[in-house]
Design a protein around this motif. Structure first.
Motif, PDB file in Angstrom:
ATOM      1  N   LEU A 158       2.093   7.781   2.510  1.00  0.00           N
ATOM      2  CA  LEU A 158       2.129   6.594   1.668  1.00  0.00           C
ATOM      3  C   LEU A 158       2.596   6.968   0.259  1.00  0.00           C
ATOM      4  N   ARG A 159       3.460   6.161  -0.293  1.00  0.00           N
ATOM      5  CA  ARG A 159       3.943   6.388  -1.649  1.00  0.00           C
ATOM      6  C   ARG A 159       3.055   5.642  -2.650  1.00  0.00           C
ATOM      7  N   GLU A 160       3.403   5.791  -3.903  1.00  0.00           N
ATOM      8  CA  GLU A 160       2.709   5.031  -4.935  1.00  0.00           C
ATOM      9  C   GLU A 160       3.024   3.551  -4.725  1.00  0.00           C
ATOM     10  N   ALA A 173       0.825  -1.211   0.000  1.00  0.00           N
ATOM     11  CA  ALA A 173       0.000   0.000   0.000  1.00  0.00           C
ATOM     12  C   ALA A 173       0.858   1.259   0.000  1.00  0.00           C
ATOM     13  N   GLY A 174       2.182   1.121  -0.199  1.00  0.00           N
ATOM     14  CA  GLY A 174       3.039   2.291  -0.335  1.00  0.00           C
ATOM     15  C   GLY A 174       3.732   2.746   0.930  1.00  0.00           C
ATOM     16  N   LEU A 175       3.705   1.942   2.004  1.00  0.00           N
ATOM     17  CA  LEU A 175       4.356   2.348   3.242  1.00  0.00           C
ATOM     18  C   LEU A 175       5.822   1.923   3.222  1.00  0.00           C
ATOM     19  N   ALA A 231       3.125  -0.849  15.117  1.00  0.00           N
ATOM     20  CA  ALA A 231       2.113   0.151  14.780  1.00  0.00           C
ATOM     21  C   ALA A 231       1.062  -0.446  13.859  1.00  0.00           C
ATOM     22  N   ALA A 232       1.478  -1.306  12.946  1.00  0.00           N
ATOM     23  CA  ALA A 232       0.529  -1.962  12.043  1.00  0.00           C
ATOM     24  C   ALA A 232      -0.408  -2.884  12.811  1.00  0.00           C
ATOM     25  N   ALA A 233       0.100  -3.582  13.814  1.00  0.00           N
ATOM     26  CA  ALA A 233      -0.754  -4.452  14.623  1.00  0.00           C
ATOM     27  C   ALA A 233      -1.787  -3.631  15.389  1.00  0.00           C
ATOM     28  N   VAL A 261      -5.645  -0.372   6.899  1.00  0.00           N
ATOM     29  CA  VAL A 261      -4.679  -0.581   7.973  1.00  0.00           C
ATOM     30  C   VAL A 261      -3.374   0.133   7.652  1.00  0.00           C
ATOM     31  N   ALA A 262      -2.973   0.138   6.390  1.00  0.00           N
ATOM     32  CA  ALA A 262      -1.767   0.871   5.996  1.00  0.00           C
ATOM     33  C   ALA A 262      -1.920   2.364   6.261  1.00  0.00           C
TER      34      ALA A 262
END
Length: 444
Positions: A269-271, A167-169, A182-184, A257-258
């Motif tokens: 978030l990037r491409e 998702a670009g993270l 942090a993702a959890a 979530v991202a």
């Protein structure tokens, strides 16, 4: 072609404190983050299996270990022995220490992630099926996890991917562990938002609570040995959707979530990049390492180790159990590797390229599982021949326990034979004829 997904309403993953009532007796699952342990720890596990179980140790698709037929095992003593061996560092987080790692990469921060996870009180509420992955960059473990760290070019940058989706993270390698945690948290927050309530309905596991028997065993209920109350987990509310256990079960899970994770980390978030799942093969035989040492990989037929095989592996200083139900012995000299190849082969483990067991796995089947419609291990043994192509997983019922994360051939018992499914075709055959159908399905 999508395979069926069947599950119970309650996340009742077994552990070392919560045993599962299998048909052959109570089952304990020992979390082994990254599949990594010492020979001394394996000795402790073998002794438990010999004293209270069936004498064997079973591997899971996450590199964890299982003890079966623990009919007379006192839960408190079982847990105490695992704790003394360093295999139960946290009672509160015991069910959520689910970490896979690339088995040939020795420098991944498995212990640091495990320690940080256990130190975060809120993450004890993760589902027992939520999975972290530390990938070396080859993509061998990242795609089946809920959240994974996947190193990318340029060196030093890591992609955090969600349920196999980019998702670009992006984060610096030094921030890998904070990003995964942090993702959890973001998963728990997004799950609560989608359930539409400010707080989960926290109740004790909804399986009926039977009185403990003489061994202290209670079926499918947390039994902390120090007498604390059972772990409390969120349950579905009446008339509501099921509580999601995995990122992919959330609406737009990877993207949402991202976004929450990026906001927590203060990143944009990037491409995203479209990632391709690579073809993964189990490490087998002698494998060279970048530091000049070598590793030895062995397949464990149908993921079950006998007492003799366990005693051989105990002589290793360190070993890594893989998500493909194999084992890797790292950091060896070429001379030591050749000695290990001979010892493992002599114990009945597969160390030669071209083994008929390459890519072949199975669930417990009969008699261990009451839901199974066949002795899938015996049928797999009779039907499996050397071959290549897609991995094959034999299952005794529609639940498909232990299925690989990627494309594979699913051989499901029907009660009168087997249904064989792959991304290419579906067919049915008797147990005596299923091998031919499986061979064709692997090739596509």
């Amino acid at each position: 072609m999508p395979l069926p997904s069947v599950r119970a309403d309650v996340d009742a993953c077994p552990g070392a404190l919560r045993l599962h009532a299998a048909a052959d007796g109570p089952l304990a699952r020992i979390r082994v983050p990254g599949g990594r342990m010492t020979g001394a720890q394996l000795t402790a596990v073998r002794e438990l299996a010999a004293r209270w179980g069936d004498g064997q140790v079973e591997l899971t698709s996450r590199g964890n270990l299982q003890l079966r037929a623990l009919r007379d095992a006192p839960v408190a003593e079982l847990a105490g022995r695992l704790r003394a061996a360093g295999l139960l560092p946290s009672e509160t987080h015991e069910l959520v220490r689910n970490i896979v790692a690339s088995p040939l990469a020795g420098a991944l921060p498995v212990e640091a992630l495990d320690g940080a996870l256990c130190a975060d009180a809120a993450l004890a509420e993760l589902p027992g099926r939520f999975l972290f992955a530390l990938d070396s960059g080859v993509g061998d473990v990242a795609f089946g996890a809920d959240v994974a760290a996947l190193p990318l070019d340029p060196p030093g940058e890591v992609a955090i991917i969600f349920a196999g989706v980019d998702a670009g993270l992006r984060v610096p390698a030094a921030e890998t562990i904070p990003a995964l945690l942090a993702a959890a948290h973001a998963f728990l927050d997004e799950r609560e938002a989608q359930l539409g309530s400010p707080a989960p309905d926290m109740s004790v596991d909804s399986h009926p609570v039977a009185p403990p028997d003489s061994s202290g065993f209670v079926a499918s209920v947390d039994v902390p040995p120090d007498g604390r109350p059972p772990r409390r987990v969120p349950h579905p509310r009446a008339g509501s959707q099921r509580v999601p256990w995995r990122v992919r079960e959330l609406l737009d899970g990877p993207v949402r979530v991202a976004a929450r994770t990026a906001a927590t980390l203060g990143r944009t978030l990037r491409e995203p990049v479209r990632l391709s799942r690579p073809v993964v093969r189990e490490p087998i035989g002698v494998v060279g390492q970048p530091d000049g040492t070598v590793a030895v990989g062995a397949l464990i037929p149908l993921g079950r180790l006998s007492d003799v095989q366990l005693e051989v592996l105990e002589a290793a200083a360190t070993l890594t159990f893989t998500p493909w139900r194999g084992v890797v012995l790292p950091g060896l000299t070429p001379q030591a590797a050749q000695a290990w190849v001979a010892a493992l082969a002599g114990a009945g483990l597969e160390v030669a390229v071209g083994s008929r067991w390459a890519g072949v796995t199975a669930c417990a089947g009969r008699p261990g599982c009451a839901k199974s419609l066949a002795d899938v291990r015996a049928d797999a043994d009779a039907a499996t021949v050397a071959g290549d192509g897609l991995p094959v997983h034999w299952v005794g019922c529609a639940r498909g326990c232990g299925s690989p994360a990627g494309p594979h051939v699913r051989v499901e018992a029907t009660g009168t034979g087997y249904e064989v499914r792959s991304p290419y075709a579906v067919g049915s055959a008797s147990a005596a004829e299923v091998g031919v159908l499986v061979g064709a399905a692997r090739k596509g």
